[in-house]
Motif scaffolding. Structure first.
Motif, PDB file in Angstrom:
ATOM      1  N   PRO A 120       0.756  -1.170  -0.119  1.00  0.00           N
ATOM      2  CA  PRO A 120       0.031  -0.008   0.147  1.00  0.00           C
ATOM      3  C   PRO A 120       0.831   1.402  -0.085  1.00  0.00           C
ATOM      4  O   PRO A 120       0.187   2.187  -0.085  1.00  0.00           O
ATOM      5  N   TYR A 121       2.105   1.212   0.038  1.00  0.00           N
ATOM      6  CA  TYR A 121       2.853   2.452  -0.030  1.00  0.00           C
ATOM      7  C   TYR A 121       3.188   2.689  -1.402  1.00  0.00           C
ATOM      8  O   TYR A 121       3.545   1.925  -2.331  1.00  0.00           O
ATOM      9  N   GLY A 122       3.523   4.027  -1.570  1.00  0.00           N
ATOM     10  CA  GLY A 122       4.131   4.415  -2.978  1.00  0.00           C
ATOM     11  C   GLY A 122       4.971   5.875  -2.637  1.00  0.00           C
ATOM     12  O   GLY A 122       4.730   6.566  -1.563  1.00  0.00           O
ATOM     13  N   GLU A 123       5.877   5.995  -3.432  1.00  0.00           N
ATOM     14  CA  GLU A 123       6.972   6.950  -3.234  1.00  0.00           C
ATOM     15  C   GLU A 123       6.398   8.300  -4.322  1.00  0.00           C
ATOM     16  O   GLU A 123       5.615   8.040  -5.091  1.00  0.00           O
ATOM     17  N   VAL A 124       6.571   9.370  -3.901  1.00  0.00           N
ATOM     18  CA  VAL A 124       5.881  10.682  -4.365  1.00  0.00           C
ATOM     19  C   VAL A 124       7.249  11.643  -4.360  1.00  0.00           C
ATOM     20  O   VAL A 124       8.284  11.818  -3.629  1.00  0.00           O
ATOM     21  N   THR A 125       7.141  12.658  -5.195  1.00  0.00           N
ATOM     22  CA  THR A 125       8.082  13.900  -5.376  1.00  0.00           C
ATOM     23  C   THR A 125       7.701  14.754  -4.377  1.00  0.00           C
ATOM     24  O   THR A 125       6.658  14.741  -3.952  1.00  0.00           O
ATOM     25  N   ALA A 126       8.455  15.677  -4.433  1.00  0.00           N
ATOM     26  CA  ALA A 126       8.126  17.114  -3.835  1.00  0.00           C
ATOM     27  C   ALA A 126       7.006  17.666  -4.442  1.00  0.00           C
ATOM     28  O   ALA A 126       6.344  18.338  -3.584  1.00  0.00           O
ATOM     29  N   SER A 127       6.794  17.591  -5.473  1.00  0.00           N
ATOM     30  CA  SER A 127       5.645  18.330  -6.281  1.00  0.00           C
ATOM     31  C   SER A 127       5.067  17.277  -7.144  1.00  0.00           C
ATOM     32  O   SER A 127       5.200  16.996  -8.217  1.00  0.00           O
TER      33      SER A 127
ATOM     34  N   PRO B  16       8.479  11.498   4.588  1.00  0.00           N
ATOM     35  CA  PRO B  16       8.659  12.891   3.591  1.00  0.00           C
ATOM     36  C   PRO B  16       8.652  12.509   1.869  1.00  0.00           C
ATOM     37  O   PRO B  16       8.197  13.256   1.375  1.00  0.00           O
ATOM     38  N   ARG B  17       8.746  11.156   1.627  1.00  0.00           N
ATOM     39  CA  ARG B  17       8.635  11.067   0.324  1.00  0.00           C
ATOM     40  C   ARG B  17       7.710   9.840  -0.205  1.00  0.00           C
ATOM     41  O   ARG B  17       7.897   9.143  -0.911  1.00  0.00           O
ATOM     42  N   THR B  18       7.020   9.374   1.049  1.00  0.00           N
ATOM     43  CA  THR B  18       6.266   8.139   0.981  1.00  0.00           C
ATOM     44  C   THR B  18       4.954   8.277   1.317  1.00  0.00           C
ATOM     45  O   THR B  18       4.517   9.169   2.323  1.00  0.00           O
ATOM     46  N   VAL B  19       4.053   7.494   0.708  1.00  0.00           N
ATOM     47  CA  VAL B  19       2.378   7.886   1.061  1.00  0.00           C
ATOM     48  C   VAL B  19       1.818   6.575   1.218  1.00  0.00           C
ATOM     49  O   VAL B  19       2.323   5.408   0.364  1.00  0.00           O
ATOM     50  N   VAL B  20       0.777   6.346   1.903  1.00  0.00           N
ATOM     51  CA  VAL B  20       0.377   5.043   2.133  1.00  0.00           C
ATOM     52  C   VAL B  20      -1.285   5.069   1.940  1.00  0.00           C
ATOM     53  O   VAL B  20      -1.786   6.014   2.219  1.00  0.00           O
ATOM     54  N   LEU B  21      -1.837   4.015   1.403  1.00  0.00           N
ATOM     55  CA  LEU B  21      -3.227   3.965   1.305  1.00  0.00           C
ATOM     56  C   LEU B  21      -3.908   3.597   2.568  1.00  0.00           C
ATOM     57  O   LEU B  21      -3.570   2.293   3.288  1.00  0.00           O
TER      58      LEU B  21
END
Length: 858
Positions: free
Chosen positions: A221-228, A247-252
């Motif tokens: 359920p985790y994914g990496e995101v950029t600053a923008s 800071p660079r990871t989001v979770v569902l």
């Protein structure tokens, strides 16, 4: 409301702890727990509280989880992501989702009963609790998602988030503002768990955002995101459908994922074990005949192997095992491949027929048990090999691979034991026994079934390597064919008898609650009890072996008492020979080829070997005439007479060494031959030559020149040489490495349950309050403390009145325990009484009793 075990909750007091739940169990239920988890018996717990504590330790819970089948494990995983405690309906919903699944609903009571039996789940159906250690192992962690692929809850994912950010998410999600972070989290959770409102929210989502959710919904359920981040990710993040994990990871969050999954914790629940598919069906008679042929070949191969090492085998490596060069030589001698040679070596070693001699120059050699094995009938010899193979933890398939330190694993080496091997072998053969007679399984479906039964027992062998149990399954099928356990892929009748297997899955235990505690439970699922081959060799095992021997005996060829002599100096044995005939013929002739018929060839060297063994020419003629169904060919008679005439014409003895011969011209020929220069010969007398070499080397040298010398003793008599049989000192077969603690028998289980009950009574029994001036009663778990005088007086009074006492006792090893005893005699510094803890009369030294306390009368 009826519970999952078919009883009623009426009249029951809901347990508050696992210890209370175990204390409420019947004795047979406690015995079932100890049978399923034998590690809880090492040592026997003092009371139920200690049993519950030990059942919750990480090592014990991991072992119990590894023994679960896939659906029982899926049930535990669903409980790990459910609320704590969880009602039965919530658990069922996590396994079925929005749409009812009859198979899951039917199998869930059995899976839950299995989890309860192993003390992984406790509580009534309205308050199901997973043991805390199991929840920690199976629930999602910040660094590790759940096996279900679900992530943390909204509350867990927003822990530490600023109140302002929470209010922004609430507003973007279309919810009214709240006054504190707790209510904001509750509002988001309520939104994500409300199917209608959640569906309306997702209807407004961009299609790209829904694609992002599709990639995360089944995990991880985790994914990496950029600053923008991209607009679709921003849309999801703003509404709390993606929450920051770093800071660079989001979770569902878990609640959102469950909505997208239609309420299911698993993509595919597997309540029913996959069936073993039949790949081919053959007549049982064909299967049994093929297996008997392989069994005969196995016996012949083992005999050839150990006969080749009759006078001592190769040396033992310093680290143990056989060198690669010696393994290649053994494979060449057996006319087989190196992996198969390793299998035969390990089989003879596991059966106790081969071992190292333990000398300074350590070498492998047959054991005395090998000579006893040779005297057995063929079918019984096969039963010895098959039984040893079933129970062995030695794994020859690993030979040639590498251990964890990069060292090559050698045959007969110390690193080949794998404790899972006997369990896998027995389970594979049990599954074959469940098929119709003559049916051969599809190997892939067999692997699928075993993976369902033990999803957590795949010990990875490295990156990209298949798990050990899958390889053990493949090796089991091939080795069973080599050994005659199976014939053309199907289980043969003698092997069925050896296993004691019937025609149904799990035969031999049936209930799915075998003594090793590995059954898959009750309910509608098929029982998967195991026989791990760690029995005690009792009367039942002997009866099964006798039955297997009786079935195999008529399928094996009868030993023959004759050969067919041919004019080309060969003899054909059209089948297996009787042992005395085979041994005599192996001295007189060399084996030229093997198969259904064995071809022997007579040569001058082989005839000389028989003469060296003390046989005369007339003996050899009589032997051949007595055992040949054809007339003795004239060329063979001439060969024997010619070699016998020249045999012993030259005599070699020990000076350093000498050669003597009545014919001076023969000695002159030897001295004139340039090939004899290496022997260092010189003439001492017209009929005697002296040599610098020893007698054995001189014999070989003269024979290489074409002569037929004979060795003589110091008295001048001809020495008779026979093959030297080198044997190790008495050796026992290697003990299989157990897969965990030994399985308890019924006697031990009964005694353990009684001891736990009595210890529980001693720990929880109500004591009388202390009298004036006496010390305060001890706290729970502490030993009572009284003076020696108080102890003696109290014990004497109890012996007179027949009342029971609670005592603290320290044995000679310093182990302290609490016991409930009824004293009957006090004399000589000892008290004798009935010990309720041990359920027997015992005598205790008074100086080892720390204190006593009277029990409150009922």
């Amino acid at each position: 409301m009826p519970d999952s075990r078919g009883g009623s909750q009426a009249g029951r007091t809901a347990p508050r702890t696992l210890a209370e739940a175990l204390r409420a169990r019947a004795d047979d239920e406690l015995a079932a727990l100890l049978r399923a988890r034998p590690d809880l018996l090492s040592p026997v717990p003092n009371d139920v509280t200690q049993l519950a504590t030990r059942a919750g330790t990480r090592a014990s819970v991991v072992r119990a989880l590894e023994r679960l089948d896939r659906f029982a494990l899926q049930t535990a995983e669903a409980l790990a992501v459910a609320s704590d405690p969880a009602p039965y309906e919530e658990l069922l919903g996590l396994l079925t989702g929005d749409e009812p699944v009859p198979e899951v609903a039917a199998a869930l009571p059995g899976a839950l009963a299995e989890l309860r039996r192993q003390a992984l789940v406790w509580g009534e159906d309205d308050r199901l609790r997973l043991v805390r250690t199991a929840r920690e192992l199976l629930a999602p962690q910040p660094t590790r998602p759940s096996p279900t692929g679900l992530g943390p809850t909204v509350a867990e994912a927003t822990a530490g988030m600023s109140p302002g950010r929470l209010q922004e998410i609430v507003a973007e999600a279309g919810l009214p503002a709240t006054h504190d972070p707790v209510s904001a989290v509750a509002a988001l959770t309520s939104l994500f768990t409300d199917r209608e409102r959640m569906a309306r929210l997702l209807d407004t989502a961009p299609s790209e955002a829904l694609s992002v959710l599709d990639r995360l919904v089944w995990g991880p359920p985790y994914g990496e995101v950029t600053a923008s981040p991209a607009p679709p990710v921003r849309w999801l993040r703003d509404r709390g459908l993606l929450l920051p994990a770093s800071p660079r990871t989001v979770v569902l969050p878990r609640e959102a994922a469950l909505h997208l999954r239609a309420g299911r914790a698993h993509r595919t629940p597997e309540p029913v074990p996959p069936a073993v598919v039949v790949a081919a069906e053959r007549r049982p008679q064909v299967v049994d005949s093929a297996a008997a042929g392989q069994a005969y070949t196995a016996l012949a191969t083992v005999e050839d192997l150990l006969k080749d090492w009759h006078e001592g085998g190769p040396g033992v490596l310093r680290a143990g095992g056989l060198s690669v060069r010696d393994l290649k030589r053994t494979a060449a001698a057996l006319d087989t491949t190196e992996p198969l040679a390793a299998f035969w070596l390990e089989l003879t070693y596991a059966a106790g027929l081969l071992a190292s001699d333990g000398e300074v120059d350590e070498r492998y050699a047959p054991t005395p048990a090998y000579d006893e094995w040779l005297e057995l009938p063929a079918a019984r010899r096969w039963a010895v090999l098959a039984t040893a193979w079933l129970a062995a933890t030695r794994t020859p398939g690993l030979v040639g691979g590498q251990d964890s330190k990069g060292r090559t694993l050698s045959a007969l080496g110390p690193e080949l034991d794998r404790s899972a091997a006997p369990e896998v072998r027995h389970r594979v053969l049990r599954l074959l026994a469940a098929l119709p007679d003559g049916a051969a399984p599809d190997p892939r479906s067999l692997q699928d079934r075993l993976r369902w039964e033990r999803p957590l027992r795949g010990d990875a062998l490295g990156t990209g390597a298949r798990d050990l149990r899958a390889r053990l399954t493949e090796w089991t099928l091939s080795e069973a064919e080599l050994l005659g356990i199976t014939g053309r892929g199907a289980l043969a009748a003698p092997a069925r008898a050896l296993l004691g297997a019937g025609g149904a899955d799990g035969a031999g235990d049936g209930s799915g609650t075998a003594d090793d505690g590995t059954g898959s439970g009750t309910g509608t699922r098929t029982g998967t009890g195991r026989d791990t081959g760690r029995g005690t060799g009792g009367a039942g095992d002997d009866a099964r072996r006798a039955h297997a021997v009786a079935l195999l005996t008529p399928l094996l060829p009868e030993p023959l008492d004759h050969v067919l002599l041919q004019a080309d100096l060969t003899a054909v044995a059209p089948g297996p020979l009787e042992r005395p005939l085979a041994e005599a013929l192996s001295v007189l002739a060399d084996v030229e080829s093997k198969g259904g018929a064995t071809v022997y060839r007579f040569t001058p060297g082989s005839v000389r070997r028989a003469l060296d063994a003390g046989r005369s020419a007339s003996d050899l003629h009589a032997f051949l005439a007595a055992h040949s169904r054809t007339p003795v060919p004239q060329p063979l008679s001439y060969l024997i007479d010619d070699v016998a005439r020249r045999h012993g014409h030259l005599r070699v003895g020990a000076a350093s060494a000498y050669v003597r011969c009545d014919d001076e011209t023969v000695l002159g020929e030897i001295l004139a031959d340039r090939r004899s220069q290496g022997l260092g010969l010189r003439r001492l007398a017209p009929t005697v030559l002296a040599a610098r070499t020893d007698p054995a080397a001189l014999l070989e040298g003269l024979r290489s020149l074409g002569y037929a010398p004979a060795a003589e003793s110091a008295e001048g008599d001809v020495l008779i040489t026979r093959a030297h049989a080198r044997r190790t000192p008495p050796r026992t077969a290697p003990v299989p490495v157990p897969d965990g603690p030994p399985l308890p028998d019924r006697t031990l289980l009964g005694a353990a349950v009684k001891a736990i009950r009595a210890g529980d009574l001693a720990a929880t029994v109500e004591r009388r309050p202390a009298g004036a001036g006496a010390s305060a009663p001890p706290a729970d778990g502490e030993l009572p403390r009284t003076t020696a005088a108080e102890t003696l007086a109290t014990v004497q009074a109890a012996a007179l009145t027949g009342s029971a006492l609670w005592i603290g006792y320290v044995n000679a090893e310093g182990a302290a325990s609490q016991r409930v005893i009824a004293p009957v005699r006090v004399e000589g510094g000892f008290v004798t009484g009935y010990d309720h803890t041990a359920d027997e009369v015992r005598t205790y030294p008074l100086h080892r009793i720390t204190g006593v306390a009277e029990l409150v009368e009922d």
